[in-house]
Design a protein around this motif. Sequence first.
Motif, short mmCIF file in Angstrom:
data_model
loop_
_atom_site.label_atom_id
_atom_site.label_comp_id
_atom_site.label_asym_id
_atom_site.label_seq_id
_atom_site.Cartn_x
_atom_site.Cartn_y
_atom_site.Cartn_z
N THR A 1 8.71 13.40 -2.46
CA THR A 1 9.45 12.57 -1.58
C THR A 1 8.85 11.15 -1.39
OG1 THR A 1 10.55 14.65 -0.44
CG2 THR A 1 10.87 12.41 0.34
N ALA A 2 9.41 10.24 -1.98
CA ALA A 2 8.81 8.89 -1.63
C ALA A 2 8.49 8.57 -0.41
CB ALA A 2 9.58 7.98 -2.46
N GLY A 3 7.51 7.95 0.00
CA GLY A 3 7.32 7.32 1.31
C GLY A 3 7.94 6.26 1.68
N LEU A 4 7.64 5.58 2.92
CA LEU A 4 8.25 4.26 3.15
C LEU A 4 7.53 2.93 2.27
CD1 LEU A 4 9.81 2.45 5.08
CD2 LEU A 4 7.86 2.28 6.57
N GLY A 5 6.33 3.17 2.07
CA GLY A 5 5.47 2.06 1.39
C GLY A 5 6.07 2.12 -0.32
N GLU A 6 6.20 3.12 -0.57
CA GLU A 6 6.69 3.58 -2.14
C GLU A 6 7.77 3.03 -2.21
OE1 GLU A 6 4.45 7.63 -3.36
OE2 GLU A 6 5.82 7.82 -1.75
N LEU A 7 8.86 3.34 -1.48
CA LEU A 7 10.23 2.64 -1.68
C LEU A 7 10.27 1.30 -1.13
CD1 LEU A 7 12.13 5.70 0.49
CD2 LEU A 7 12.18 5.19 -2.18
N LEU A 8 9.68 0.66 -0.14
CA LEU A 8 9.60 -0.54 -0.18
C LEU A 8 8.92 -1.42 -1.51
CD1 LEU A 8 8.30 -0.92 3.53
CD2 LEU A 8 10.67 -1.46 2.60
N ARG A 9 8.03 -0.93 -2.03
CA ARG A 9 7.20 -1.50 -3.02
C ARG A 9 8.12 -1.42 -4.47
NH1 ARG A 9 3.09 1.24 -0.60
NH2 ARG A 9 1.33 -0.60 -0.06
N TYR A 10 8.94 -0.12 -4.66
CA TYR A 10 9.83 -0.05 -5.73
C TYR A 10 10.96 -0.85 -5.44
CZ TYR A 10 12.92 2.42 -8.90
OH TYR A 10 13.96 2.61 -9.85
N THR A 11 11.68 -1.08 -4.47
CA THR A 11 12.75 -2.03 -3.98
C THR A 11 12.14 -3.31 -4.60
OG1 THR A 11 13.60 -0.26 -2.34
CG2 THR A 11 14.52 -2.52 -2.41
N ALA A 12 10.99 -3.90 -3.96
CA ALA A 12 10.61 -5.26 -4.45
C ALA A 12 10.55 -5.28 -5.59
CB ALA A 12 9.44 -5.33 -3.42
N GLU A 13 10.14 -4.57 -6.39
CA GLU A 13 9.73 -4.50 -7.97
C GLU A 13 11.10 -4.63 -8.52
OE1 GLU A 13 7.73 -1.39 -9.60
OE2 GLU A 13 6.01 -1.86 -8.31
N LEU A 14 12.34 -3.82 -8.07
CA LEU A 14 13.39 -4.13 -8.71
C LEU A 14 14.18 -5.37 -8.30
CD1 LEU A 14 14.95 -0.52 -7.91
CD2 LEU A 14 14.46 -1.18 -10.09
N VAL A 15 13.99 -6.04 -7.13
CA VAL A 15 14.61 -7.18 -6.84
C VAL A 15 13.94 -8.34 -7.75
CG1 VAL A 15 14.62 -9.02 -4.96
CG2 VAL A 15 15.35 -6.45 -4.33
N ASP A 16 12.48 -8.28 -7.87
CA ASP A 16 11.92 -9.23 -8.40
C ASP A 16 12.19 -9.14 -10.12
OD1 ASP A 16 10.57 -10.26 -6.26
OD2 ASP A 16 8.63 -9.36 -6.49
N GLN A 17 12.19 -7.96 -10.54
CA GLN A 17 12.51 -7.84 -12.00
C GLN A 17 13.99 -8.61 -12.23
OE1 GLN A 17 12.34 -3.52 -12.81
NE2 GLN A 17 10.10 -3.66 -12.88
N GLY A 18 14.95 -8.31 -11.27
CA GLY A 18 16.28 -8.66 -11.45
C GLY A 18 16.32 -10.36 -11.51
#
Length: 155
Positions: free
Chosen positions: A4-21
């Motif tokens: 299960t992804a933790g808070l830091g992982e989800l925040l980093r992943y979300t930031a990566e998705l936003v930046d990539q877009g």
Amino acid sequence: MRHTAGLGELLRYTAELVDQGAEQVYRDMGLDYRARYTPVMRALAGGARTVGEITDASRLTQGAISQTVGLMIEQGLLRRQPMAEDARKSALALTAEGQALLRRLEPHWSLIFEAIGTLEAEIGHPLLDALEATARALEQRGFAQRLTEVRGLHR
């Protein structure tokens, strides 16, 4: 076993998705621009002049801002100039190229906030408000303190 992804992982992943877009759209606009420049550009547009002021405006670390500023200077978007009130310190200023880029970006940033609004409507949560509240709570009582408190409950 499922991880299960933790808070830091989800925040980093979300930031990566936003930046990539965002970076895809910048490429589509024909811009040689990195999403990481945005906090610096927005802070400068808002009146910030120093790395410290940009750090305060963006809430990013001074190291991250300094690194980004260095890249922007290399790319010819920013320049350092002595501050009138203290020549030992330097202020940052957009070059002519940086100013032209800012004029192209400002209308785009309005669209970004509209897109965030559609995301918030889709997920049914005021994402920016939740992140702002989270940041304020962690400023008041840091995550390390919270971990220490929880650890104490399990002894």
